[in-house]
Design an enzyme around this catalytic site. Structure first.
Site, PDB file in Angstrom:
ATOM      1  N   GLY A   1       0.857  -1.186   0.000  1.00 15.22           N
ATOM      2  CA  GLY A   1       0.000   0.000   0.000  1.00 15.22           C
ATOM      3  C   GLY A   1       0.890   1.232   0.000  1.00 15.22           C
TER       4      GLY A   1
ATOM      5  N   SER B   1       7.790   6.479  11.512  1.00  9.40           N
ATOM      6  CA  SER B   1       7.114   7.777  11.492  1.00  9.40           C
ATOM      7  C   SER B   1       7.596   8.612  10.321  1.00  9.40           C
ATOM      8  CB  SER B   1       7.377   8.538  12.790  1.00  9.40           C
ATOM      9  OG  SER B   1       6.777   9.808  12.694  1.00  9.40           O
TER      10      SER B   1
ATOM     11  N   LYS C   1       6.843   4.469  19.511  1.00 10.17           N
ATOM     12  CA  LYS C   1       6.103   5.086  18.389  1.00 10.17           C
ATOM     13  C   LYS C   1       4.742   5.601  18.867  1.00 10.17           C
ATOM     14  CE  LYS C   1       4.908   6.163  14.136  1.00 10.17           C
ATOM     15  NZ  LYS C   1       3.497   6.116  13.961  1.00 10.17           N
TER      16      LYS C   1
ATOM     17  N   HIS D   1       5.320   8.762  20.712  1.00 11.45           N
ATOM     18  CA  HIS D   1       5.644   9.768  19.694  1.00 11.45           C
ATOM     19  C   HIS D   1       4.344  10.369  19.147  1.00 11.45           C
ATOM     20  CE1 HIS D   1       5.797  10.861  15.442  1.00 11.45           C
ATOM     21  NE2 HIS D   1       7.025  11.298  15.648  1.00 11.45           N
ATOM     22  N   ASN D   2       3.399   9.517  18.795  1.00  5.05           N
ATOM     23  CA  ASN D   2       2.139  10.013  18.234  1.00  5.05           C
ATOM     24  C   ASN D   2       1.338  10.808  19.260  1.00  5.05           C
ATOM     25  OD1 ASN D   2       2.979   8.462  16.076  1.00  5.05           O
ATOM     26  ND2 ASN D   2       0.935   7.733  15.588  1.00  5.05           N
TER      27      ASN D   2
ATOM     28  N   GLU E   1       2.811  14.097  19.427  1.00  3.45           N
ATOM     29  CA  GLU E   1       2.405  14.799  18.194  1.00  3.45           C
ATOM     30  C   GLU E   1       1.012  15.425  18.385  1.00  3.45           C
ATOM     31  OE1 GLU E   1       2.881  12.312  14.630  1.00  3.45           O
ATOM     32  OE2 GLU E   1       0.857  12.906  14.076  1.00  3.45           O
TER      33      GLU E   1
HETATM   34  P1  NAP Z   1      -2.872   1.153   2.708  1.00  2.00           P
HETATM   35  O1  NAP Z   1      -2.279   2.046   1.684  1.00  2.00           O
HETATM   36  O2  NAP Z   1      -4.347   1.207   2.923  1.00  2.00           O
HETATM   37  O3  NAP Z   1      -2.447  -0.343   2.344  1.00  2.00           O
HETATM   38  C1  NAP Z   1      -2.914  -1.416   3.069  1.00  2.00           C
HETATM   39  C2  NAP Z   1      -2.161  -2.686   2.690  1.00  2.00           C
HETATM   40  O4  NAP Z   1      -2.590  -3.711   3.577  1.00  2.00           O
HETATM   41  C3  NAP Z   1      -2.421  -3.171   1.284  1.00  2.00           C
HETATM   42  O5  NAP Z   1      -1.232  -3.656   0.746  1.00  2.00           O
HETATM   43  C4  NAP Z   1      -3.437  -4.283   1.513  1.00  2.00           C
HETATM   44  O6  NAP Z   1      -3.407  -5.283   0.519  1.00  2.00           O
HETATM   45  C5  NAP Z   1      -2.917  -4.860   2.796  1.00  2.00           C
HETATM   46  N1  NAP Z   1      -3.909  -5.677   3.501  1.00  2.00           N
HETATM   47  C6  NAP Z   1      -5.018  -5.257   4.136  1.00  2.00           C
HETATM   48  N2  NAP Z   1      -5.663  -6.294   4.681  1.00  2.00           N
HETATM   49  C7  NAP Z   1      -4.927  -7.401   4.405  1.00  2.00           C
HETATM   50  C8  NAP Z   1      -5.070  -8.775   4.714  1.00  2.00           C
HETATM   51  N3  NAP Z   1      -6.090  -9.235   5.457  1.00  2.00           N
HETATM   52  N4  NAP Z   1      -4.135  -9.637   4.265  1.00  2.00           N
HETATM   53  C9  NAP Z   1      -3.102  -9.195   3.533  1.00  2.00           C
HETATM   54  N5  NAP Z   1      -2.907  -7.898   3.216  1.00  2.00           N
HETATM   55  C10 NAP Z   1      -3.819  -7.003   3.649  1.00  2.00           C
HETATM   56  O7  NAP Z   1      -2.233   1.383   4.168  1.00  2.00           O
HETATM   57  P2  NAP Z   1      -0.904   2.205   4.593  1.00  2.00           P
HETATM   58  O8  NAP Z   1      -1.228   3.666   4.723  1.00  2.00           O
HETATM   59  O9  NAP Z   1       0.226   1.804   3.737  1.00  2.00           O
HETATM   60  O10 NAP Z   1      -0.696   1.708   6.110  1.00  2.00           O
HETATM   61  C11 NAP Z   1      -0.143   0.428   6.417  1.00  2.00           C
HETATM   62  C12 NAP Z   1       0.277   0.412   7.883  1.00  2.00           C
HETATM   63  O11 NAP Z   1       1.224   1.440   8.116  1.00  2.00           O
HETATM   64  C13 NAP Z   1      -0.852   0.656   8.886  1.00  2.00           C
HETATM   65  O12 NAP Z   1      -0.661  -0.156  10.030  1.00  2.00           O
HETATM   66  C14 NAP Z   1      -0.663   2.107   9.278  1.00  2.00           C
HETATM   67  O13 NAP Z   1      -1.183   2.383  10.550  1.00  2.00           O
HETATM   68  C15 NAP Z   1       0.842   2.213   9.238  1.00  2.00           C
HETATM   69  N6  NAP Z   1       1.356   3.567   9.080  1.00  2.00           N
HETATM   70  C16 NAP Z   1       0.828   4.420   8.185  1.00  2.00           C
HETATM   71  C17 NAP Z   1       1.335   5.697   8.060  1.00  2.00           C
HETATM   72  C18 NAP Z   1       0.760   6.663   7.066  1.00  2.00           C
HETATM   73  O14 NAP Z   1       1.137   7.849   7.114  1.00  2.00           O
HETATM   74  N7  NAP Z   1      -0.095   6.219   6.156  1.00  2.00           N
HETATM   75  C19 NAP Z   1       2.431   6.109   8.852  1.00  2.00           C
HETATM   76  C20 NAP Z   1       2.997   5.191   9.732  1.00  2.00           C
HETATM   77  C21 NAP Z   1       2.448   3.926   9.849  1.00  2.00           C
HETATM   78  P3  NAP Z   1      -4.429  -5.264  -0.742  1.00  2.00           P
HETATM   79  O15 NAP Z   1      -3.774  -4.466  -1.791  1.00  2.00           O
HETATM   80  O16 NAP Z   1      -4.550  -6.703  -1.085  1.00  2.00           O
HETATM   81  O17 NAP Z   1      -5.729  -4.672  -0.249  1.00  2.00           O
END
Ligand code: NAP
Length: 503
Positions: free
Chosen positions: A19, A136, A190, A193-194, A197
């Site tokens: 993602g 982060s 982490k 940290h949030n 924030e």
């Molecule tokens: P995203 O763009 O919505 O992507 C989600 C990913 O999870 C996709 O690859 C999806 O696969 C996969 N997925 C969901 N359910 C699944 C399952 N049951 N089995 C296998 N794969 C599954 O999310 P993201 O923003 O990258 O966030 C991912 C993580 O990083 C989260 O825990 C989030 O809290 C953390 N995070 C995010 C940020 C931010 O700024 N966005 C910052 C720090 C940490 P499909 O393509 O198959 O749906």
């Protein structure tokens, strides 16, 4: 549809979940010369990554999970970047079934540290390393250099550390990544940290509100005030982006952008977790809690509408600041913001220190401030001072243990650099909180941060009265100032109300 069949043992590490965050993390690793296996539940995302960015480095795509695992060099490293909760749980199960003792599974999502502790223990019993890793910096950080907070065993860090340090942000030549501590320590740090924030954002928002509704500044004027604060100890990424947001004009209406945005702040839950966790640990984090509650109040549309309609304004005064008064108030708000910020960070570090002592993590607090200097949302000049303040005092377990003679810094507030800043800020800070109360322009995080400092500095707290009340209705007992170890109870129902020593 593509059929990616990678060569066995050809990748340095792998990323599961492509993602927003996972794809950028994989690209960052590839751009730094690591050979990165990539896998996603839905193949289209893997194909898209390869089409668009396949030429950026050495990617090893796989269509099948077994092939993905087989493509990893041993000891294998698989980083999971999927939604926290059920998705992460499911992926850990699938991956661990295919891995061998000594292999490393890394959860890089925003997982609650208690889940990480539970999973680490379960995988350890199967001979696998499980690393809960805070990341982060959002989407851009993942690609260009995040702040990285890995937990887990020291052994797993030996394998992971050099790769992670190569892709993290760097400040003064130092990576914004270090081994935080065992099991859930990385995700815990982490989390806090949030929480910090949340507090920092709320404090900045309160400063904006006071400058606007008490000092009567226009939005562009406030943007200029924030811009000028860049040359001070307040210099930070959050101040920078605040200036940008306040400088933006809505192209549709010509009004300040901030005036066309609905004033209900969203949240994804890490403020709630930080606050809940602090309550469980018995640590006071009022600035973080207040910031989380403020988001909830902002989103309580029905209550806000009802109370506004009831016009409960008695006792408030209109602001009529001008000229020198206005300049003095702007400076007072700056001081209140800095004082409150010191208090908020002190609370966050106290939460880390307490958990570190409770779980035996031995977290180096100065190193935490150091790895937050770049890549993450709370990056700021101010963190250098925190690192220096903790550097001479050792680990968090010492800092939070009042009985330990090495506990030089039981609170960040007492570090000389912050103690003198507080002495300077307090008079103006008190004025700002008083004016907020008198004008009815709310500044809950300013006020509760001030109360936090005042509670810590008080000779006596009314907690003694609470102990008396508790003993009266529940025989909860109390200690006496002349016998702090003894346990006492007063027979409140007896006519003579005699005191008994129970222990
Ligand atoms: P995203 O763009 O919505 O992507 C989600 C990913 O999870 C996709 O690859 C999806 O696969 C996969 N997925 C969901 N359910 C699944 C399952 N049951 N089995 C296998 N794969 C599954 O999310 P993201 O923003 O990258 O966030 C991912 C993580 O990083 C989260 O825990 C989030 O809290 C953390 N995070 C995010 C940020 C931010 O700024 N966005 C910052 C720090 C940490 P499909 O393509 O198959 O749906």
């Amino acid at each position: 549809m593509s059929d990616f069949t990678p060569a066995p043992a050809s990748a340095d590490l792998g990323v599961f979940g492509l993602g927003v965050m996972g794809a950028n993390l994989a690209r960052n690793l590839a751009r730094h010369g690591h050979s990165v296996a990539v896998f996603n539940r839905t193949l289209a995302r893997t194909e898209r990554l390869m089409e668009r960015y396949g030429s950026e480095g050495d990617f090893v795509p796989a269509s099948d999970l077994k092939d993905f695992v087989a493509s990893l060099r041993t000891p294998r490293v698989a980083i999971i970047m999927v939604q926290a909760g059920a998705a992460t749980e499911a992926v850990i199960e699938e991956l661990s079934a295919l891995m061998e003792p000594g292999d490393i599974i890394v959860d890089a999502g925003n997982t609650l540290y208690t889940d990480t502790r539970r999973r680490e223990e379960a995988l350890r019993e199967r001979g696998l390393h499980f690393v809960g890793m805070g990341v982060s910096g959002g989407e851009e950080g993942a690609l260009l250099g995040p702040s990285i907070m890995p937990g887990g065993t020291a052994e797993s860090y030996n394998r992971l550390g050099p790769m992670l340090e190569s892709i993290s942000a760097h400040v003064d030549g130092e990576p914004c990544c270090t081994h935080v501590g065992p099991d859930g320590a990385g995700h815990f740090v982490k989390l806090v940290h949030n929480g910090i924030e949340y507090a920092d954002m709320q404090l900045i928002a309160e400063a904006y509100s006071l400058l606007r509704y008490v000092a009567g500044l226009s939005v562009p004027e406030i943007a200029e005030v924030f811009r000028s604060w860049k040359d001070s100890e307040l210099d930070s990424y959050l101040i920078d982006i605040t200036t940008e947001v306040l400088s933006r004009t809505d192209p549709v209406t010509g009004r300040p952008f901030v005036d066309v945005v609905v004033d209900a702040a969203g949240q994804k839950g890490t403020g709630v977790w930080t606050t809940q966790t602090a309550l469980e640990l018995g640590v006071a984090v009022p600035a973080i809690a207040e910031a989380t509650f403020a988001r909830a109040v902002s989103s309580a549309a029905a209550a806000r509408a009802a109370v506004r309609a009831a016009d409960l304004a008695p006792g408030t005064s209109e602001s009529t600041l001008s000229g020198q008064d206005r300049e003095a108030f702007i400076d007072a708000v700056k001081q209140a913001l800095y004082g409150s910020k010191i208090a908020a960070y002190a609370q966050g570090f106290d939460e880390i220190a307490t958990a570190s002592a409770q779980f035996g993590w031995n977290i180096d607090l100065g190193a935490m401030a150091r790895i937050w200097r770049g890549g993450c949302i709370i990056r700021a000049r101010f963190l250098d001072d925190i690192t220096r303040a903790y550097n001479s005092t050792g680990s968090a377990d010492n800092a939070s243990n009042a009985d330990n003679e090495d506990a030089h810094l039981a609170s960040l507030l007492t570090a000389p650099v912050f103690a003198s800043a507080l002495v300077q800020a307090l008079p103006a800070w008190r004025q700002v909180v008083a004016i907020s109360a008198l004008t009815g322009v709310p500044a809950p995080a300013f006020a509760s941060s001030l109360a936090y400092v005042d509670q810590l500095r008080a000779d006596r707290l009314p907690a003694a009265l609470i102990q008396g009340q508790r003993d009266f209705f529940g025989s909860h007992t109390y200690h006496r100032v002349d016998d702090p170890e003894g346990i006492y109870h007063t027979l409140w129902a007896a006519p003579e109300r005699t005191e008994e020593k129970w222990n």
